[in-house]
Design an enzyme around this catalytic site. Structure first.
Site, PDB file in Angstrom:
ATOM      1  N   ASP A 198      10.793 -37.078  24.361  1.00 52.17           N
ATOM      2  CA  ASP A 198      11.360 -36.414  23.180  1.00 52.17           C
ATOM      3  C   ASP A 198      10.241 -36.109  22.186  1.00 52.17           C
ATOM      4  O   ASP A 198      10.256 -35.080  21.503  1.00 52.17           O
ATOM      5  CB  ASP A 198      12.401 -37.304  22.504  1.00 52.17           C
ATOM      6  CG  ASP A 198      13.727 -37.315  23.271  1.00 52.17           C
ATOM      7  OD1 ASP A 198      13.985 -36.340  24.013  1.00 52.17           O
ATOM      8  OD2 ASP A 198      14.488 -38.283  23.125  1.00 52.17           O
TER       9      ASP A 198
ATOM     10  N   GLY B 221      17.589 -41.673  16.309  1.00 58.44           N
ATOM     11  CA  GLY B 221      16.727 -41.614  17.497  1.00 58.44           C
ATOM     12  C   GLY B 221      15.842 -40.377  17.529  1.00 58.44           C
ATOM     13  O   GLY B 221      14.629 -40.478  17.762  1.00 58.44           O
TER      14      GLY B 221
ATOM     15  N   LYS C  22      19.061 -45.263  25.175  1.00 59.66           N
ATOM     16  CA  LYS C  22      17.623 -45.018  25.012  1.00 59.66           C
ATOM     17  C   LYS C  22      16.847 -46.252  24.520  1.00 59.66           C
ATOM     18  O   LYS C  22      15.700 -46.440  24.882  1.00 59.66           O
ATOM     19  CB  LYS C  22      17.387 -43.854  24.048  1.00 59.66           C
ATOM     20  CG  LYS C  22      17.664 -42.489  24.662  1.00 59.66           C
ATOM     21  CD  LYS C  22      17.295 -41.374  23.697  1.00 59.66           C
ATOM     22  CE  LYS C  22      17.521 -40.024  24.328  1.00 59.66           C
ATOM     23  NZ  LYS C  22      17.131 -38.906  23.459  1.00 59.66           N
TER      24      LYS C  22
HETATM   25  P1  NAP Z   1      21.498 -40.714  15.671  1.00 59.45           P
HETATM   26  O1  NAP Z   1      20.549 -41.704  16.248  1.00 59.45           O
HETATM   27  O2  NAP Z   1      22.946 -41.021  15.634  1.00 59.45           O
HETATM   28  O3  NAP Z   1      21.013 -40.446  14.169  1.00 59.45           O
HETATM   29  C1  NAP Z   1      21.680 -39.561  13.328  1.00 59.45           C
HETATM   30  C2  NAP Z   1      20.933 -39.443  12.002  1.00 59.45           C
HETATM   31  O4  NAP Z   1      21.536 -38.389  11.285  1.00 59.45           O
HETATM   32  C3  NAP Z   1      20.991 -40.680  11.163  1.00 59.45           C
HETATM   33  O5  NAP Z   1      19.811 -40.772  10.423  1.00 59.45           O
HETATM   34  C4  NAP Z   1      22.175 -40.368  10.246  1.00 59.45           C
HETATM   35  O6  NAP Z   1      22.073 -40.965   8.971  1.00 59.45           O
HETATM   36  C5  NAP Z   1      22.064 -38.901  10.067  1.00 59.45           C
HETATM   37  N1  NAP Z   1      23.372 -38.277   9.817  1.00 59.45           N
HETATM   38  C6  NAP Z   1      24.474 -38.391  10.599  1.00 59.45           C
HETATM   39  N2  NAP Z   1      25.464 -37.635  10.086  1.00 59.45           N
HETATM   40  C7  NAP Z   1      24.972 -37.055   8.980  1.00 59.45           C
HETATM   41  C8  NAP Z   1      25.515 -36.180   8.009  1.00 59.45           C
HETATM   42  N3  NAP Z   1      26.786 -35.737   8.119  1.00 59.45           N
HETATM   43  N4  NAP Z   1      24.745 -35.773   6.990  1.00 59.45           N
HETATM   44  C9  NAP Z   1      23.464 -36.199   6.884  1.00 59.45           C
HETATM   45  N5  NAP Z   1      22.887 -37.056   7.761  1.00 59.45           N
HETATM   46  C10 NAP Z   1      23.636 -37.457   8.801  1.00 59.45           C
HETATM   47  O7  NAP Z   1      21.385 -39.318  16.397  1.00 59.45           O
HETATM   48  P2  NAP Z   1      20.070 -38.731  17.135  1.00 59.45           P
HETATM   49  O8  NAP Z   1      20.009 -39.188  18.532  1.00 59.45           O
HETATM   50  O9  NAP Z   1      18.902 -38.963  16.253  1.00 59.45           O
HETATM   51  O10 NAP Z   1      20.423 -37.185  17.202  1.00 59.45           O
HETATM   52  C11 NAP Z   1      20.473 -36.399  16.018  1.00 59.45           C
HETATM   53  C12 NAP Z   1      20.693 -34.959  16.445  1.00 59.45           C
HETATM   54  O11 NAP Z   1      19.521 -34.468  17.069  1.00 59.45           O
HETATM   55  C13 NAP Z   1      21.778 -34.847  17.518  1.00 59.45           C
HETATM   56  O12 NAP Z   1      22.985 -34.532  16.916  1.00 59.45           O
HETATM   57  C14 NAP Z   1      21.314 -33.764  18.451  1.00 59.45           C
HETATM   58  O13 NAP Z   1      22.003 -32.560  18.190  1.00 59.45           O
HETATM   59  C15 NAP Z   1      19.850 -33.582  18.098  1.00 59.45           C
HETATM   60  N6  NAP Z   1      19.013 -33.866  19.276  1.00 59.45           N
HETATM   61  C16 NAP Z   1      18.453 -32.803  19.883  1.00 59.45           C
HETATM   62  C17 NAP Z   1      17.645 -33.001  20.981  1.00 59.45           C
HETATM   63  C18 NAP Z   1      17.020 -31.822  21.638  1.00 59.45           C
HETATM   64  O14 NAP Z   1      16.533 -31.963  22.761  1.00 59.45           O
HETATM   65  N7  NAP Z   1      16.976 -30.691  20.983  1.00 59.45           N
HETATM   66  C19 NAP Z   1      17.399 -34.300  21.434  1.00 59.45           C
HETATM   67  C20 NAP Z   1      17.990 -35.376  20.776  1.00 59.45           C
HETATM   68  C21 NAP Z   1      18.803 -35.143  19.704  1.00 59.45           C
HETATM   69  P3  NAP Z   1      22.540 -42.472   8.664  1.00 59.45           P
HETATM   70  O15 NAP Z   1      21.343 -43.326   8.901  1.00 59.45           O
HETATM   71  O16 NAP Z   1      22.941 -42.406   7.223  1.00 59.45           O
HETATM   72  O17 NAP Z   1      23.684 -42.759   9.574  1.00 59.45           O
END
Ligand code: NAP
Length: 514
Positions: free
Chosen positions: A347, A373, A310
């Site tokens: 998004d 993200g 992305k």
């Molecule tokens: P990402 O870029 O990897 O970011 C993950 C974030 O969550 C980071 O801020 C991370 O903190 C934090 N984190 C990871 N593990 C954690 C834990 N065990 N406890 C607390 N905080 C934690 O992932 P992303 O793309 O933002 O996606 C996040 C989630 O959003 C995905 O898992 C997905 O299920 C959901 N999502 C949904 C949609 C939808 O269409 N509904 C779209 C995109 C994503 P750190 O900075 O400390 O690593």
């Protein structure tokens, strides 16, 4: 950069059904019973005689089977071990079995190029294949091979169909194959081009669109023998492979992994529901340059971008809309009329859309958990709508950086207590996902908002969402974001309103099935 030219002339008149289903069983009884059972749905079948321990002993049964099923179109294959099959006999024995299959009424026989070369041009010319067509096949189980060189080796044997099966490790490796399958050859023969591997899915689906004689697909997922194989019913019903024409617009979702993505289901449903002549494919790659080159050369009419591309794809696009630029992530690319690629971020709309249908965001107090993200899209979307946004993240420094970029404020998790109250909480961390299904993003009992938007959607009901429901909070499940961002993609690409309800039903049904 040149686009893939489609061949001139009318290729609409096809000699065979477009979908060929391989049938392989270790016994003759099993092979012919399975073939008969599949015939009503899949009348074009490849009978893998090499899966039998002694193919020669099954030939009389083959004759009876073919005679008993005149509605079937059969391709007989008895590939030798040296060519990637299971037959342990020599090329002469392979040829003898195929000649018998042709006499028995099989419409096509598949001979491996290696066997043809071992037998020699003269031996093959004097062989009798009755009315059957000769498919000359070539496989490379490791790499892309030199397709022009393979064709040069095949030409002297004057096949009716050439079957080219390299292995694709990159999306762009499908391009020479599709280009070749679309050509007219001298002497007149047609091609089937399929790339093995998950990156080769493209060629399995698009081959017939580019002029391939037909494509192959296993009857069920359980019978798939290699990565990238898509069950025949999915190829037919979801990807509508038999209806694709050279006018069909091609879209897809690029990233890794994409195999379990629900986007192909959702977007192909949308295209079907609206009568849009378009198809949407899984595009496995973790290299942004691979997908942008593929998109420009095929060309793709547009594509979705998912992890891990992305952010990386941004610098390879011609234009990026301002919100996506600010977020620093593109999840949607559209090919414009002049061939340039524009990046968008839907998004953000996937988050603001469901919220705005429930409350006004101007002046609303929003807490975002996470700084990755999804959180970035949430923060920028809400700030753009005039909300006061706070961010809590496991790594506080990332929350501070994001807050500074977006005009929000960063909080420590410890600052959240019973007194802190927000209008909306957006849960944008992976806690609650299938592999992490027991985890909560905040200490138990801390639910500091009236409305909870959980972005995780697989499973649909995370522990956090359940806790929020139990506490009487309004909730928005993550699938709403997924559907909204997809609907917005559809609208950006087609400039038509998205059929949101059928898209939602398709996604919910798939999630319920698990
Ligand atoms: P990402 O870029 O990897 O970011 C993950 C974030 O969550 C980071 O801020 C991370 O903190 C934090 N984190 C990871 N593990 C954690 C834990 N065990 N406890 C607390 N905080 C934690 O992932 P992303 O793309 O933002 O996606 C996040 C989630 O959003 C995905 O898992 C997905 O299920 C959901 N999502 C949904 C949609 C939808 O269409 N509904 C779209 C995109 C994503 P750190 O900075 O400390 O690593």
């Amino acid at each position: 950069m040149s686009s893939l030219e489609l061949p001139p002339g009318d290729r609409a008149s096809r000699a065979f059904p477009l979908l060929c289903v391989p049938v392989a069983r270790p016994t003759a009884d099993g092979l012919f019973a399975q073939s008969a059972a599949l015939l009503p749905e899949f009348p074009f079948q490849e009978l893998r005689l090499d899966a039998l321990p002694d193919p020669a002993s099954a030939l009389e049964a083959l004759r009876l089977h073919v005679a008993a099923h005149p509605s079937g179109t059969f391709l007989a294959t008895c590939r030798r071990v040296a060519s990637g099959g299971q037959f342990s006999g020599d090329p002469e024995a392979e040829l003898a079995i195929l000649m018998f299959a042709a006499e028995a009424g099989c419409a096509l026989v598949d001979l491996a190029l290696e066997s043809a070369e071992a037998l020699g041009v003269e031996a093959l010319r004097s062989s009798r294949f009755s009315k059957a067509m000769l498919v000359l096949s070539w496989h490379d189980f490791q790499g892309a091979g030199d397709l022009e060189e393979v064709l040069r080796r095949m030409r002297p044997f004057a096949p009716d169909v050439v079957k080219l099966v390299p292995t694709a490790h990159r999306l762009t490796e499908n391009l020479p194959l599709l280009r070749l399958t679309g050509q007219s050859f001298e002497p007149p023969f047609r091609a089937v081009g399929i790339a093995m591997g998950e990156a080769g899915v493209v060629s399995r689906i698009l081959g017939p669109r580019f002029g391939a004689a037909f494509t192959f697909a296993p009857p069920t997922l359980a019978e798939a023998t290699a990565p990238g194989q898509i069950p025949a019913s999915v190829l037919r019903d979801l990807y509508r492979v038999t209806e694709l024409t050279r006018a069909t617009a091609v879209y897809g979702v690029a990233g890794s992994p994409v195999r379990s993505s629900l986007s192909p289901l959702m977007l192909n449903t949308a295209f079907r529901e609206t009568g849009t002549d378009a198809v949407y494919l899984p595009l496995l790659t973790n290299d942004p340059a691979d997908v942008t080159q593929f998109a420009r050369e095929l060309p793709l009419a547009g594509f979705s971008v998912t992890m891990p591309l992305k952010t990386a794809v941004l610098s390879l696009l011609d234009t990026v809309e301002p919100l996506a630029e600010r977020i620093g992530a593109v999840n949607t690319v559209r090919r414009e009329g002049d061939g340039t690629l524009t990046g968008f971020n839907t998004d953000a709309a996937g988050i603001s859309g469901p919220l705005l249908s429930r409350l006004a965001l101007r002046g609303a107090r929003v807490l975002v958990l996470g700084a990755g993200g999804a959180a970035r899209a949430a923060v920028f979307a809400c700030v753009q709508e005039g909300a006061e946004v706070s961010i809590v993240n496991r790594t506080h420094a990332s929350a501070v950086t994001l807050a500074e970029e977006a005009g929000a404020r960063a909080l420590q998790a410890t600052e959240l207590d019973a007194q802190t109250e927000f209008d909306v909480l957006i849960q944008a961390t992976p806690t609650g996902m299938r592999h992490n299904a027991s985890a909560l993003p905040l200490p138990e009992g801390v639910l500091p908002a009236a409305l909870i938007f959980e972005l995780v959607y697989n499973p649909m009901e995370t522990p956090f969402l359940q806790a929020a429901r139990r506490a009487g909070r309004d909730v928005i499940p993550g699938v709403e974001m997924f559907i909204h961002q997809g609907a917005r993609q559809f609208e950006l690409w087609t400039r038509k309103p998205a059929p949101v309800q059928p898209m939602r039903e398709a996604v919910l049904e798939a999630l319920r099935r698990g």
